[in-house]
Design an enzyme around this catalytic site. Structure first.
Site, PDB file in Angstrom:
ATOM      1  N   PRO A   2      46.512  44.396  49.045  1.00 59.87           N
ATOM      2  CA  PRO A   2      47.426  43.267  49.163  1.00 59.87           C
ATOM      3  C   PRO A   2      46.690  41.938  49.094  1.00 59.87           C
ATOM      4  O   PRO A   2      45.640  41.762  49.702  1.00 59.87           O
ATOM      5  CB  PRO A   2      48.040  43.460  50.553  1.00 59.87           C
ATOM      6  CG  PRO A   2      47.520  44.751  51.062  1.00 59.87           C
ATOM      7  CD  PRO A   2      46.276  45.043  50.318  1.00 59.87           C
ATOM      8  N   GLU A   3      47.263  41.030  48.351  1.00 62.81           N
ATOM      9  CA  GLU A   3      46.736  39.678  48.265  1.00 62.81           C
ATOM     10  C   GLU A   3      47.739  38.741  48.953  1.00 62.81           C
ATOM     11  O   GLU A   3      48.680  39.217  49.580  1.00 62.81           O
ATOM     12  CB  GLU A   3      46.521  39.292  46.793  1.00 62.81           C
ATOM     13  CG  GLU A   3      45.653  40.302  46.043  1.00 62.81           C
ATOM     14  CD  GLU A   3      45.448  39.957  44.576  1.00 62.81           C
ATOM     15  OE1 GLU A   3      45.464  38.767  44.234  1.00 62.81           O
ATOM     16  OE2 GLU A   3      45.271  40.888  43.780  1.00 62.81           O
ATOM     17  N   LYS A  59      44.528  36.400  53.705  1.00 62.28           N
ATOM     18  CA  LYS A  59      45.056  37.758  53.762  1.00 62.28           C
ATOM     19  C   LYS A  59      45.124  38.284  55.192  1.00 62.28           C
ATOM     20  O   LYS A  59      45.312  39.476  55.397  1.00 62.28           O
ATOM     21  CB  LYS A  59      44.192  38.677  52.885  1.00 62.28           C
ATOM     22  CG  LYS A  59      44.174  38.243  51.415  1.00 62.28           C
ATOM     23  CD  LYS A  59      43.080  38.910  50.611  1.00 62.28           C
ATOM     24  CE  LYS A  59      42.919  38.230  49.256  1.00 62.28           C
ATOM     25  NZ  LYS A  59      41.705  38.684  48.543  1.00 62.28           N
ATOM     26  N   ARG A 270      34.274  44.236  39.841  1.00 61.38           N
ATOM     27  CA  ARG A 270      35.728  44.064  39.781  1.00 61.38           C
ATOM     28  C   ARG A 270      36.197  44.144  38.351  1.00 61.38           C
ATOM     29  O   ARG A 270      35.626  43.508  37.457  1.00 61.38           O
ATOM     30  CB  ARG A 270      36.149  42.701  40.354  1.00 61.38           C
ATOM     31  CG  ARG A 270      35.474  42.289  41.630  1.00 61.38           C
ATOM     32  CD  ARG A 270      35.716  43.238  42.772  1.00 61.38           C
ATOM     33  NE  ARG A 270      37.123  43.464  43.056  1.00 61.38           N
ATOM     34  CZ  ARG A 270      37.888  42.679  43.808  1.00 61.38           C
ATOM     35  NH1 ARG A 270      37.386  41.613  44.348  1.00 61.38           N
ATOM     36  NH2 ARG A 270      39.150  42.961  44.024  1.00 61.38           N
TER      37      ARG A 270
END
Length: 280
Positions: A2-3, A59, A270
């Site tokens: 989740p961002e 976050k 990433r």
DNA sequence: AAACAAACCTGTGCGC
DNA sequence: TGCGCACAGGTTTGTT
């Protein structure tokens, strides 16, 4: 996982369903989820407390309690918060359960297969010691607001690949891999541009892209990918993923230009997605 | 200061 | 159908 938009959606769920309720009982299954302190510290800190509000910084979910302490939850990669009726069957990897007073009696579940996430109760007067990263967090574009002038100062002051800069929570808090790639695409800027090489026009575009992408994603309830890992507090997915133009679209035709295929490269571990024609 | 790799874990999807 | 590998929304730590 989740961002900022996903965490904000969860925060809104907490505000609507959990704020104002008293925690009557706390269960901690896997101690790793409360590793910052201990199983007993979480139980002692939450039992009998009432949740006063639901906040968010980057976050991090932050819920002040009537005891003066604060509940902090970070979902990391695979964490979820779910509200369910008391006694309902719990999904696998439900590591923390808060029993909530009220009619009907309900439970708040912290579910986290990969156990990177965490739940902690801390004393806000000692935040610098107990949750030091909170004190070092950068500006939250939604919670704090981020002006073009502030953003310009941030990018000009350093010499970094712009993607790494956007992902650095100490600088700007809340942007993760999806919204980073989407924002750079919307701004027509490549991930490997040096931050201090951006022109004023590019800074304007990138600032607008970040604010627009995050705002629209919050309105859409976040992004739920094919694995349906991310869901809100009621178990519902978001739908911003239908607006993704580059994330997880490697090899597919660019929606923006219609002439090139989306490329995926690995940067600092990433996955990084971009259109080689649109982004320069 | 900046960039990368590895670490922390489990689950899933893919190629063979 | 099964096996092994690559990979995943995050963050920290250590190494160039």
């Amino acid at each position: 996982m989740p961002e900022l938009p996903e965490v904000e959606t969860v925060r809104r769920g907490l505000a609507a369903q959990v704020v104002g309720r008293r925690i009557t009982k706390v269960e901690v299954g896997r101690e790793r989820s409360v590793r910052r302190t201990s199983r007993q510290a979480l139980i002692d800190g939450l039992t009998g407390a009432t949740i006063l509000s639901a906040g968010r910084r980057g976050k991090y979910l932050l819920c002040p309690l009537d005891t003066g302490d604060e509940l902090m939850v970070h979902l990391r990669m695979s964490g979820r918060l779910l509200v369910a009726d008391a006694g309902a069957a719990r999904p696998p990897h439900t590591h923390v359960v808060l029993h909530l007073a009220g009619e009907p009696a309900q439970e708040l579940w912290f579910v986290d297969p990969r156990t990177f996430g965490e739940v902690v109760v801390f004393d806000p007067d000692h935040v610098a010691v107990e949750v030091p990263e909170l004190a070092k967090m950068g500006v939250d574009p939604i919670a704090d607001g981020l002006t073009r002038a502030q953003f310009a100062a941030i990018v000009r002051r350093r010499h970094r690949q712009v993607k790494a800069l956007l992902l650095d929570q100490h600088v700007i808090a809340g942007i993760g891999n999806i919204y980073c790639d989407e924002s750079l695409h919307r701004a027509h800027i490549r991930w490997d541009r040096a931050s201090d090489s951006l022109t004023p026009r590019e800074i304007t575009r990138l600032h607008a892209a970040i604010m627009g992408v995050l705002t629209e994603a919050v309105e859409a309830g976040g992004s739920t990918l094919a694995d349906t890992q991310y869901v809100d507090i009621e178990g519902q997915g978001g739908w911003f993923q239908v607006h993704h133009r580059v994330y997880d679209r490697a090899g597919q035709r660019c929606i923006t230009c219609g002439k090139a295929d989306i490329v995926r490269v690995t940067v600092a571990g990433r996955g990084t997605h971009f259109c080689p024609r649109c982004q320069r």
